[in-house]
Design a protein around this motif. Sequence first.
Motif: not given
Length: 120
Positions: A6-9, A14-23, A69-76, A78-81
């Motif tokens: 799940n973390g890899a997915l 998130l990587h795809r969204i980031t790349a597409n956001t740049c475009i 919440g902000p703490r959980d967003r930060r965790l994800l 840091l871990l995922g992105l």
Amino acid sequence: MHSLHNGALFKSWLHRITANTCIDWLRHCKAEIGVLDSLAETLPDERYQAWTEARDARNRLREAMAILGPRDRRLLVLLGLEGKSVEEVAGLTGLSRVNVKVRAFRARRKLRAFLEKTHG
């Protein structure tokens, strides 16, 4: 192993969204100078579809992350992105390794439930 998958997915998504956001940002800049219309005419339909899918995915992510919440967003983030290890995240946040794992698991589960509920 299930949470690793799940973390890899999540990281891939998130990587795809980031790349597409740049475009998307580049296209937005071109729109400000009046070039987007002519550019859109030259783009193949599949590129336009990819662009709209990226925009929709970015909006879904924004909605989903807003329920955390902000703490959980930060965790994800840091871990995922950023790809930090549980140990690194524990050191950065002051949480125990176990607490990082549990909070991240619950946050992912909450995101998944939200996305399945709101976007089928």
